[in-house]
Enzyme design. Structure first.
Site, PDB file in Angstrom:
ATOM      1  N   ARG A 150       0.948  -0.796  -0.039  1.00  0.00           N
ATOM      2  CA  ARG A 150       0.133   0.124  -0.351  1.00  0.00           C
ATOM      3  C   ARG A 150       0.900   1.560   0.193  1.00  0.00           C
ATOM      4  O   ARG A 150       0.397   2.640  -0.609  1.00  0.00           O
ATOM      5  CB  ARG A 150      -0.949  -0.406   0.891  1.00  0.00           C
ATOM      6  CG  ARG A 150      -1.325   1.217   1.125  1.00  0.00           C
ATOM      7  CD  ARG A 150      -2.762   1.254   2.573  1.00  0.00           C
ATOM      8  NE  ARG A 150      -2.298   0.400   3.542  1.00  0.00           N
ATOM      9  CZ  ARG A 150      -2.027   0.655   4.720  1.00  0.00           C
ATOM     10  NH1 ARG A 150      -1.876   1.862   4.898  1.00  0.00           N
ATOM     11  NH2 ARG A 150      -1.421   0.242   5.860  1.00  0.00           N
ATOM     12  N   LYS A 190      -9.409   7.180 -18.944  1.00  0.00           N
ATOM     13  CA  LYS A 190      -9.935   8.163 -20.266  1.00  0.00           C
ATOM     14  C   LYS A 190      -8.430   8.431 -20.602  1.00  0.00           C
ATOM     15  O   LYS A 190      -8.196   6.998 -21.201  1.00  0.00           O
ATOM     16  CB  LYS A 190      -9.999   9.516 -19.648  1.00  0.00           C
ATOM     17  CG  LYS A 190     -11.521   9.771 -18.582  1.00  0.00           C
ATOM     18  CD  LYS A 190     -12.873   8.724 -18.834  1.00  0.00           C
ATOM     19  CE  LYS A 190     -13.944   8.991 -17.647  1.00  0.00           C
ATOM     20  NZ  LYS A 190     -13.655   8.805 -16.199  1.00  0.00           N
TER      21      LYS A 190
HETATM   22  N1  PLP Z   1     -12.823  13.857 -13.847  1.00  0.00           N
HETATM   23  C1  PLP Z   1     -13.355  13.891 -15.301  1.00  0.00           C
HETATM   24  C2  PLP Z   1     -13.811  15.379 -15.740  1.00  0.00           C
HETATM   25  C3  PLP Z   1     -14.330  13.113 -15.168  1.00  0.00           C
HETATM   26  O1  PLP Z   1     -14.784  12.709 -16.448  1.00  0.00           O
HETATM   27  C4  PLP Z   1     -14.418  12.054 -15.204  1.00  0.00           C
HETATM   28  C5  PLP Z   1     -14.827  10.220 -14.635  1.00  0.00           C
HETATM   29  O2  PLP Z   1     -15.734  10.574 -15.638  1.00  0.00           O
HETATM   30  C6  PLP Z   1     -13.536  11.984 -12.975  1.00  0.00           C
HETATM   31  C7  PLP Z   1     -12.609  12.962 -13.188  1.00  0.00           C
HETATM   32  C8  PLP Z   1     -13.260  10.665 -12.251  1.00  0.00           C
HETATM   33  O3  PLP Z   1     -12.810   9.577 -12.285  1.00  0.00           O
HETATM   34  P1  PLP Z   1     -12.848   8.158 -12.442  1.00  0.00           P
HETATM   35  O4  PLP Z   1     -14.010   7.564 -12.617  1.00  0.00           O
HETATM   36  O5  PLP Z   1     -11.614   6.780 -12.786  1.00  0.00           O
HETATM   37  O6  PLP Z   1     -13.002   7.726 -10.215  1.00  0.00           O
END
Ligand code: PLP
Length: 384
Positions: free
Chosen positions: A51, A200
């Protein structure tokens, strides 16, 4: 002679990813072990417990820090846990200025978790720096922005935000998920902390969840590192390995996403059935000049207002290559209906104010052949 700073793709392939010392393996091994042999009582070893530290994660943290031109990178299990870690720099009684327009899950975390704990928030349109200035109070600690925003594609002038925050003695956090470090580097523009949903574009293949925090500020880095170990929302070694593999092609993918999206946005902008289009690459976007100044290209995200939920249903239902689904940034094209999907947790009044209408549809343009994507978009438009 000072060694020249390597280019982005060179760093994406080499930073943190040198051949392994024992065997010469050119890809970073997946160190699955949760614990490590120690020599004797009280003698600290670098690797002790999974961790706290893991060599595969360490490689991924070195990589993402290098790509954002930051000194310190920290990996998290998801984007949300990275955002929570970055927000740990604030405490109850302090005030945060956050964008009124941002990912619904971030708003949910701020409004449903941090606000009840006593952190005060002002949600502000971040298009005009002067508007932000007016919200600074005695107890303001930081400014949080997403640019471009999800899903309205509004921009914040990062350089101006950095100057404003520095002059006022405030911290800044910027969510760079929509651009990726290939297209935008907020730290270079004066921002203190960058956060990512690595799920993403960094991951890019819709097969791994991840998050990252990058900063060059030593004091903040120590806080994030402490939080990472204390809270424990760390990614698995395999997920770190997938991310290390993915970023090697980040530049290639972002160029392809941007190229395809530009062609599709140009076509959608001319279609009379589309009420509005939100894409910073179009000269008609109100912040197109700012986009050109602070972004290398315009990325793969486009939002369109189809006029009604019926039209949104018909449009999304007719698509073959754009899969209806949450998330974005993968090589495959996705289409999403923010009202019923990603932004369901944003209150109706705020959604109306922002333009998240029943007809709003968000496209994550993938890297398929653009002719096929254009045919798909035509099918969608014909269905309306
Ligand atoms: N920030 C943005 C711009 C996002 O589009 C998202 C998720 O869609 C997040 C943060 C959160 O990320 P995660 O789904 O990996 O927790």
């Amino acid at each position: 002679m000072n060694p020249k700073e390597p280019g982005f793709s060179t760093k994406a392939i080499h930073a943190g990813q040198e051949p392994e010392k024992l065997t010469g393996a050119v890809t970073v091994p997946i160190y699955q072990s949760t614990t490590y042999a120690q020599h004797t009582l009280g003698e600290h070893v670098k690797y002790d417990y999974g961790r706290t530290i893991n060599p595969t994660r360490e490689a991924w943290e070195t990589s993402i820090a290098a790509l954002e031109n930051g000194k310190f990178g920290y990996a998290f299990a998801t984007g949300m846990s990275a955002i929570a870690a970055a927000m740990s720099v604030t405490k109850p009684g302090e005030h945060v200025i956050a964008g009124s327009d941002m990912y619904g899950g971030t708003y949910r975390y701020f409004s449903k978790i941090l606000e009840p704990l006593g952190v005060e928030f002002s949600y502000v349109h971040m298009g005009e720096i002067e508007d932000i200035k007016g919200h600074i109070k005695k107890n303001t600690r930081l400014i949080y922005a997403e640019t471009p925003t999800n899903p309205m594609m509004n921009l914040t002038d990062l350089r101006a935000l950095g100057v404003l925050a520095k002059n006022a003695g405030l911290l800044t956090i910027v969510d760079n998920t929509f651009m990726s470090p290939y297209l935008q580097q907020p730290l270079d523009l004066g921002i203190e902390i960058v956060v990512h949903s690595a799920t993403k574009y960094l991951g890019g293949h819709s097969d791994v969840l991840g998050g990252a925090v990058v900063t060059s500020n030593t004091e903040i880095a120590e806080k994030i590192k402490f939080y990472q170990n204390a809270y424990g929302a760390v990614p698995s070694p395999f997920d770190c390995w997938l991310l290390l593999r993915s970023v090697k092609t980040l530049a290639l993918r972002m160029d392809a996403h941007s190229r395809n999206a530009r062609i599709i946005a140009g076509h959608l902008a001319k279609d009379h059935q589309i009420k509005k289009i939100f894409y910073p690459g179009l000269p008609t976007h109100p912040q197109h000049d700012l986009a050109r100044a602070q972004m290398k290209d315009f990325g793969g995200m486009i939002s369109i207002d189809t006029g009604s939920i019926e039209n949104a249903r018909k449009f999304t239902g007719a698509l073959k290559y754009f899969t209806l689904g949450e998330s974005l940034g993968g090589v495959e094209s996705l289409v999403c209906h923010p009202l019923t999907m990603t932004h369901g947790s944003v209150p109706e009044a705020r959604r109306n104010e922002l333009g998240i209408t029943p007809g709003l549809v968000r496209l994550s343009v993938g890297v398929e052949d653009v002719a096929d994507l254009m045919e798909d978009i035509e099918r969608g438009l014909e269905a309306i």
